[in-house]
Design an enzyme around this catalytic site. Sequence first.
Site, mmCIF file in Angstrom:
data_model
loop_
_atom_site.group_PDB
_atom_site.id
_atom_site.type_symbol
_atom_site.label_atom_id
_atom_site.label_comp_id
_atom_site.label_asym_id
_atom_site.label_seq_id
_atom_site.Cartn_x
_atom_site.Cartn_y
_atom_site.Cartn_z
ATOM 1 N N LYS A 197 55.294 70.130 91.003
ATOM 2 C CA LYS A 197 54.633 69.092 89.754
ATOM 3 C C LYS A 197 54.006 67.955 90.683
ATOM 4 O O LYS A 197 53.183 67.501 89.986
ATOM 5 C CB LYS A 197 55.796 68.928 88.552
ATOM 6 C CG LYS A 197 55.577 70.011 88.091
ATOM 7 C CD LYS A 197 56.681 69.714 86.312
ATOM 8 C CE LYS A 197 56.911 71.328 85.659
ATOM 9 N NZ LYS A 197 57.654 72.363 86.349
HETATM 10 C C1 LIG Z 1 57.531 73.177 86.448
HETATM 11 C C2 LIG Z 1 57.949 74.189 87.480
HETATM 12 C C3 LIG Z 1 58.204 76.111 87.081
HETATM 13 C C4 LIG Z 1 56.499 77.025 86.226
HETATM 14 O O1 LIG Z 1 55.437 76.219 86.128
HETATM 15 P P1 LIG Z 1 54.288 76.198 85.054
HETATM 16 O O2 LIG Z 1 53.607 75.917 85.658
HETATM 17 O O3 LIG Z 1 55.821 75.729 83.969
HETATM 18 O O4 LIG Z 1 54.749 78.180 84.740
HETATM 19 C C5 LIG Z 1 58.512 76.860 88.490
HETATM 20 N N1 LIG Z 1 59.212 76.400 88.746
HETATM 21 C C6 LIG Z 1 59.521 75.126 89.432
HETATM 22 C C7 LIG Z 1 60.574 74.294 90.756
HETATM 23 C C8 LIG Z 1 58.840 73.835 87.894
HETATM 24 O O5 LIG Z 1 59.217 72.691 88.207
#
Ligand SMILES: *Cc1c(COP(=O)(O)O)cnc(C)c1O
Length: 465
Positions: free
Chosen positions: A110
């Site tokens: 993120k």
């Molecule tokens: C947010 C997240 C995901 C999922 O991503 P999306 O965009 O919500 O599909 C997968 N792995 C981790 C570690 C995350 O923080």
Amino acid sequence: MQYISTRGGIESVPFTEAVLMGLATDGGLILPRTIPRIGSETFAEWKDLSYVELAFEVMSRFIDDIPEADLRELISLSYEKFSAKEITPIVHQDSLHIVELFHGPTFAFKDVALQFLGNIFEYLLEKNDSMMNIIGATSGDTGSAAIYGVRGKDRINIFILHPHERVSKVQEKQMTTVLDDNVFNIAILGTFDDAQAIVKSIFNDIDFKEEQHLGAINSINWARVLAQVVYYVHACLHISSHENDKATDFSVPTGNFGDIFAGYIAKRMLPEGTIRKLFLATNSNDILSRMVQSGDYSLSEVVVTSSPSMDIQSASNFERYLYYLLDEEPERTKQAMAQFTETGELDLTNFQDQIQRDFIAEKVTEEEVSATIADFHKKHGYIMDPHTAIGVHCALKNQSKGIPVCCLATAHPGKFGDTVEKAIGTSLKLPDSIEELMDRESRCELMEPDKNLIRNFVEKHAKQS
Ligand SMILES: *Cc1c(COP(=O)(O)O)cnc(C)c1O
């Protein structure tokens, strides 16, 4: 580039307005009016660009209302806190290529988008001589990445609610040890759903929202999707040098459909055949894998798993894909979403062929997650986190002979140390910067899950114009 809403209820707006709008004012999601196409010559010319240079090339196809020099500066600023020189380095393990997205300040993918979003917000607020108070609820990863995205910024205060003692110790420390004056952590004596409900009800108070210049930082902001398109392109360039211009598949651990939707945009942007299939991997919360496999898009109860960032049923970005599935017709999208909101389900069986042209899906169980972590560690000495393992399991199961698969590694294993240590049977060495967090001073308000208490707290500490 102009932006529209999936529900057709807004005048088209340029990029900067789309970013400040977040969710479209008609309740839909924002999308570019068209998806730019990259020819094979241009694509080949991008081979030797650095990540930051490439990000400019990709993003500038979608942004025409920020001057070039400013956009370059914003991008460069957004990736200077990453510890890997390539930003999203690729580790090759047999036929799999693991794209490590976790070298940002909070060790989860993120950061790639939220570092950029924080900088864009600050830049636009500066320009408009305005300010913003961000409120969000988190079950762990988004909150810390959002806090690191805006800490120390002059025109932004951020209030992040998390459920007290229901996030991991590392996640809690990552959030609460940020002592900048503009950061407010609130631990709720309740669940994530309680926290989320409070944030929603505060946003629903339109007068308060305007008065306090409330902003959101959730995964529906178009700028987040856009920043994520870049690493797909980056990985494709890398794979085409490594594998002699072969098409590649991507395997993506999926929750809110944000990451994989960025892959879908990249697939449509790049020369035909650069990306073959997108593997959509879920944990037991399998609404999206069911949707791909059988057209059944229907809600069920959220199940708690070892990959908490994917413990999601209602995927907030799915409406974007639905819009394309419904021939870019806003009226149909609006109707389908109204039906889904009312009944909790959509029947997409008539769209199976179309969906399966782009996606392959797999639901991965808890046993398969730990077995994948253990096997990979034994065979390759490579340690991955539970989210990443879901994508890797799906890749190993669905891989086609001779076609490389890029597996997106979305979090550092140290963030989910307990699960990983159990799987590999030895203790995990944490990065020094995670280790150091444990002894650092922290700051956090502990509060009852009471909407009025939180609202008053925000009012008292909000940045005022
Ligand atoms: C947010 C997240 C995901 C999922 O991503 P999306 O965009 O919500 O599909 C997968 N792995 C981790 C570690 C995350 O923080």
